[in-house]
Design a protein around this motif. Structure first.
Motif, short mmCIF file in Angstrom:
data_model
loop_
_atom_site.label_atom_id
_atom_site.label_comp_id
_atom_site.label_asym_id
_atom_site.label_seq_id
_atom_site.Cartn_x
_atom_site.Cartn_y
_atom_site.Cartn_z
N SER A 352 0.83 -1.21 0.00
CA SER A 352 0.00 0.00 0.00
C SER A 352 0.86 1.26 0.00
O SER A 352 2.08 1.20 0.16
N GLY A 353 0.17 2.39 -0.14
CA GLY A 353 0.85 3.67 -0.01
C GLY A 353 1.46 3.85 1.37
O GLY A 353 2.57 4.38 1.51
N ASP A 354 0.74 3.42 2.41
CA ASP A 354 1.26 3.56 3.77
C ASP A 354 2.52 2.75 3.98
O ASP A 354 3.49 3.22 4.59
N ARG A 355 2.53 1.51 3.48
CA ARG A 355 3.73 0.68 3.64
C ARG A 355 4.90 1.30 2.86
O ARG A 355 6.05 1.27 3.32
N SER A 356 4.61 1.84 1.69
CA SER A 356 5.65 2.48 0.88
C SER A 356 6.20 3.71 1.60
O SER A 356 7.42 3.95 1.60
N TYR A 357 5.32 4.49 2.19
CA TYR A 357 5.71 5.68 2.95
C TYR A 357 6.65 5.32 4.10
O TYR A 357 7.70 5.95 4.29
#
Length: 375
Positions: A352-357
């Motif tokens: 997800s975007g959160d994991r990437s962040y």
């Protein structure tokens, strides 16, 4: 029922929509290119009804193996993205279904990162005394090529980060956002200590045109920017042309190029072992970087990745190979999955975007530990 993709990063064609809520779709080719795989569209329908989708040209997409074990991303509010059950069968048909909880929903290949969010990231970053925003030039479509300079440019060591050469790899800009925001956190001792040793040059989105147009891999002229680094041109690949020129003026002591991979459900790096000048010093820096990152972020692993290049056989049109050879420095491509991370799966959101962040934030740890060895 209504389907629309006339918005930032939108991409889909409706082939047929029947009265029984069966929808046949096709993914549009990249601009001036035959690449295709990114999609992003909005459905307006009836609450409680189940809609069944089939992407008719999935078998003709650029990375057909990427559909295996892949799950479509969906969101009702554009903020929280979840995965919906998806199948890719023996006849190479990609199908997915969803019962509407609200009247309007987005579907996408991966959680999008909008141009408006990109602009907000750049403009908010420049409020920090640590950051200076520069415009390196313009893209084929005339958009600005944004560079964030974080830290004191008089620092001896220069660290470059680029993201989203391939516009459909939106996880790359989520990752860049995490790295940027940690660097700008004046209460983060590691980040501030790192900035005492190095200055960062960060291009959060190398391919603005392709991002807005809803391309997977190409810019507005149809160029794959990550094959343009030996001989970029203002006509075909101004994004690489301007970034490369800026690199030559600053020098590079470490380079991270952020990407997403369609097929492999892992986070990994590709190094530059095939460049002509590769030596034991660079090899040790690569190994140390991976070992440190693996020790502090279990999302990262070293077992799975790309086949290594033979000595002297690197493709110098690729960013990390060209930079590694030009500047004799640590130069890595970081890959993240479009699918779930097989090591730490999350059935609700996948990668997800959160994991990437969060991964972006942890990239500072190995750089901090290695910064004095970079030069």
């Amino acid at each position: 029922m209504n389907i629309n993709c006339l918005f930032d990063s939108g991409n889909i064609e409706v082939i047929e929509a029947s009265d029984n809520n069966a929808v046949k779709l096709a993914i549009r080719d990249d601009s001036n290119s035959e690449f295709k795989q990114w999609f992003h569209f909005r459905l307006h329908g009836e609450i409680g009804k189940t809609y069944n989708f089939e992407i008719m040209n999935a078998k003709d997409c650029s990375y057909v193996d990427g559909w295996n074990d892949y799950q479509v991303a969906a969101s009702y509010d554009g903020e929280f993205w979840f995965r919906v059950h998806t199948t890719f069968d023996a006849d190479k048909r990609l199908t997915f279904s969803h019962q509407l909880e609200h009247s309007t929903i987005f579907f996408a290949y991966f959680e999008p990162y909008s141009y408006q969010r990109h602009l907000s990231l750049v403009h908010q970053a420049q409020h920090s005394e640590l950051c200076q925003h520069q415009v390196l030039g313009q893209t084929v479509d005339g958009h600005d090529i944004d560079l964030l300079v974080i830290g004191d440019e008089s620092r001896e060591r220069k660290i470059w980060v680029t993201a989203r050469q391939h516009p459909g790899e939106t996880m790359a800009e989520w990752c860049a956002e995490g790295l940027i925001e940690r660097l700008l956190n004046e209460d983060d001792a590691l980040a501030q200590s790192l900035l005492q040793e190095a200055v960062f040059y960060i291009v959060p989105n190398m391919n603005i045109d392709g991002s807005i147009r809803g391309n997977l891999r190409s810019n507005a002229a149809g160029a794959n920017l990550n094959r343009e680094w030996q001989n970029p041109s203002l006509e075909k690949s101004p994004e690489v042309y301007h970034v490369r020129n800026k690199m030559k003026s600053t020098g590079v002591d470490a380079f991270l190029d952020l990407h997403g991979d369609e097929g492999l459900p892992y986070v990994f790096v590709a190094a530059c072992e095939g460049i002509p000048s590769y030596d034991d010093r660079i090899k040790q820096l690569e190994e140390d970087f991976s070992a440190i990152l693996k020790s502090i972020n279990p999302d990262f692993q070293t077992e799975y990745g790309y086949d290594k290049d033979e000595p002297g056989k690197a493709n110098l049109t690729v960013a990390n190979a060209w930079v590694g050879e030009e500047f004799k420095c640590l130069s890595l491509t970081l890959e993240m999955p479009f699918k779930d991370n097989a090591n730490l799966p999350d059935k609700q959101t996948g990668w997800s975007g959160d994991r990437s962040y969060l991964l972006g934030q942890t990239l500072l740890n190995p750089l901090y530990q290695l910064v004095k060895k970079l030069r």
